[in-house]
Design a protein around this motif. Sequence first.
Motif, mmCIF file in Angstrom:
data_model
loop_
_atom_site.group_PDB
_atom_site.id
_atom_site.type_symbol
_atom_site.label_atom_id
_atom_site.label_comp_id
_atom_site.label_asym_id
_atom_site.label_seq_id
_atom_site.Cartn_x
_atom_site.Cartn_y
_atom_site.Cartn_z
ATOM 1 N N LYS A 187 0.845 -1.190 0.000
ATOM 2 C CA LYS A 187 0.000 0.000 0.000
ATOM 3 C C LYS A 187 0.879 1.238 0.000
ATOM 4 O O LYS A 187 1.839 1.334 0.758
ATOM 5 N N LEU A 188 0.529 2.183 -0.867
ATOM 6 C CA LEU A 188 1.260 3.445 -0.962
ATOM 7 C C LEU A 188 0.299 4.603 -0.745
ATOM 8 O O LEU A 188 -0.916 4.463 -0.907
ATOM 9 N N ILE A 189 0.868 5.737 -0.388
ATOM 10 C CA ILE A 189 0.093 6.969 -0.234
ATOM 11 C C ILE A 189 0.718 8.025 -1.131
ATOM 12 O O ILE A 189 1.919 8.305 -1.030
ATOM 13 N N LEU A 190 -0.079 8.566 -2.024
ATOM 14 C CA LEU A 190 0.383 9.651 -2.896
ATOM 15 C C LEU A 190 -0.133 10.960 -2.308
ATOM 16 O O LEU A 190 -1.337 11.197 -2.246
ATOM 17 N N LEU A 191 0.796 11.800 -1.870
ATOM 18 C CA LEU A 191 0.452 13.075 -1.239
ATOM 19 C C LEU A 191 0.836 14.217 -2.175
ATOM 20 O O LEU A 191 2.008 14.404 -2.497
ATOM 21 N N ALA A 192 -0.178 14.959 -2.634
ATOM 22 C CA ALA A 192 0.051 16.106 -3.522
ATOM 23 C C ALA A 192 -0.092 17.392 -2.718
ATOM 24 O O ALA A 192 -1.011 17.532 -1.902
ATOM 25 N N ILE A 193 0.833 18.316 -2.953
ATOM 26 C CA ILE A 193 0.872 19.566 -2.191
ATOM 27 C C ILE A 193 0.752 20.737 -3.158
ATOM 28 O O ILE A 193 1.607 20.942 -4.024
ATOM 29 N N GLU A 194 -0.302 21.491 -3.019
ATOM 30 C CA GLU A 194 -0.490 22.678 -3.860
ATOM 31 C C GLU A 194 -0.214 23.924 -3.018
ATOM 32 O O GLU A 194 -0.891 24.174 -2.016
ATOM 33 N N ASP A 195 0.801 24.667 -3.431
ATOM 34 C CA ASP A 195 1.161 25.892 -2.707
ATOM 35 C C ASP A 195 0.237 27.024 -3.158
ATOM 36 O O ASP A 195 0.280 27.466 -4.304
ATOM 37 N N ILE A 196 -0.621 27.456 -2.255
ATOM 38 C CA ILE A 196 -1.585 28.526 -2.594
ATOM 39 C C ILE A 196 -1.259 29.804 -1.813
ATOM 40 O O ILE A 196 -2.136 30.648 -1.602
ATOM 41 N N THR A 197 0.000 29.930 -1.411
ATOM 42 C CA THR A 197 0.399 31.083 -0.608
ATOM 43 C C THR A 197 0.111 32.397 -1.326
ATOM 44 O O THR A 197 -0.513 33.312 -0.758
ATOM 45 N N GLU A 198 0.532 32.497 -2.574
ATOM 46 C CA GLU A 198 0.337 33.735 -3.334
ATOM 47 C C GLU A 198 -1.148 33.981 -3.594
ATOM 48 O O GLU A 198 -1.616 35.132 -3.558
ATOM 49 N N ARG A 199 -1.885 32.923 -3.851
ATOM 50 C CA ARG A 199 -3.319 33.079 -4.065
ATOM 51 C C ARG A 199 -4.000 33.622 -2.807
ATOM 52 O O ARG A 199 -4.860 34.512 -2.886
ATOM 53 N N LYS A 200 -3.590 33.107 -1.664
ATOM 54 C CA LYS A 200 -4.177 33.552 -0.399
ATOM 55 C C LYS A 200 -3.830 35.017 -0.133
ATOM 56 O O LYS A 200 -4.665 35.800 0.344
ATOM 57 N N LYS A 201 -2.603 35.386 -0.457
ATOM 58 C CA LYS A 201 -2.198 36.786 -0.282
ATOM 59 C C LYS A 201 -3.043 37.692 -1.170
ATOM 60 O O LYS A 201 -3.485 38.772 -0.741
ATOM 61 N N LEU A 202 -3.254 37.258 -2.412
ATOM 62 C CA LEU A 202 -4.068 38.045 -3.345
ATOM 63 C C LEU A 202 -5.512 38.135 -2.859
ATOM 64 O O LEU A 202 -6.125 39.224 -2.922
ATOM 65 N N GLU A 203 -6.032 37.061 -2.340
ATOM 66 C CA GLU A 203 -7.395 37.072 -1.811
ATOM 67 C C GLU A 203 -7.516 38.034 -0.635
ATOM 68 O O GLU A 203 -8.517 38.760 -0.508
ATOM 69 N N GLU A 204 -6.488 38.039 0.212
ATOM 70 C CA GLU A 204 -6.501 38.946 1.368
ATOM 71 C C GLU A 204 -6.465 40.398 0.906
ATOM 72 O O GLU A 204 -7.156 41.269 1.465
ATOM 73 N N LYS A 205 -5.665 40.676 -0.115
ATOM 74 C CA LYS A 205 -5.590 42.033 -0.641
ATOM 75 C C LYS A 205 -6.940 42.464 -1.219
ATOM 76 O O LYS A 205 -7.385 43.604 -1.010
ATOM 77 N N LEU A 206 -7.569 41.568 -1.982
ATOM 78 C CA LEU A 206 -8.860 41.881 -2.568
ATOM 79 C C LEU A 206 -9.903 42.118 -1.484
ATOM 80 O O LEU A 206 -10.765 43.024 -1.609
ATOM 81 N N LYS A 207 -9.850 41.349 -0.413
ATOM 82 C CA LYS A 207 -10.776 41.532 0.705
ATOM 83 C C LYS A 207 -10.559 42.906 1.355
ATOM 84 O O LYS A 207 -11.502 43.616 1.696
ATOM 85 N N THR A 208 -9.269 43.238 1.507
ATOM 86 C CA THR A 208 -8.941 44.537 2.120
ATOM 87 C C THR A 208 -9.445 45.683 1.256
ATOM 88 O O THR A 208 -10.027 46.662 1.761
ATOM 89 N N LEU A 209 -9.198 45.583 -0.052
ATOM 90 C CA LEU A 209 -9.674 46.623 -0.977
ATOM 91 C C LEU A 209 -11.191 46.715 -0.971
ATOM 92 O O LEU A 209 -11.780 47.804 -0.994
#
Length: 213
Positions: A187-209
């Motif tokens: 049995k194996l486990i395939l772990l995929a990691i999506e870095d959404i750091t920049e997306r989250k920063k952009l979302e925070e900026k849009l929320k602030t604006l």
Amino acid sequence: MKSKEKTKQHLVKQIDSLQKQIKKLGKLGPRLENKERELKELDRTLEDRVGSRTSAERIVQKQLHNEIELRKQSERAIQDAFEYANGIINTVREPLIVLDADLMVISASRSFYQIFKVKPEETEGKHIYDLGSRQWNIPKLRELLEDILPKTTSFDNFEVEHVFPDVGKRTMLLNARKIYQKVNRTKLILLAIEDITERKKLEEKLKTLASHT
């Protein structure tokens, strides 16, 4: 005349002695024939035993040879599958980690090494929580791998936020799949990691604006 008579008597005695010996040999003849038959039968029995033993040894050797060949084919199939999977993993942009059932790292994608600034020799064969300076010993990741995944075959878009020593603060979406390999029954486990750091920063900026409008 006397000498001739003596010679004649001596010959008669020799003939009588020979006749007696011949009679004895005649009586021994059947016994000797029986012994000869017994010896021939024993020879045939021994030959049959040697032949059957040789045949059995050949069968065992053939079975062992077949088993070795099957094992070699299985190992080649596993190696081919592993290389094929690695080729796919390394073409994916998102970081990927392949774990075994004990959460030991079997392999990781090229993008994983680049993004998280680690080396293969520091990663493969290590427990995921021990990677680097235990930077992957994350409570939420533990929850995923130890509590959620054992109860299901996969999970998607599990958000995790963590500060990595050499990378900084990262927000990630984790996706995992359990894979069963029929070839070697592991049995194996395939772990995929999506870095959404920049997306989250952009979302925070849009929320602030949006909050200032």
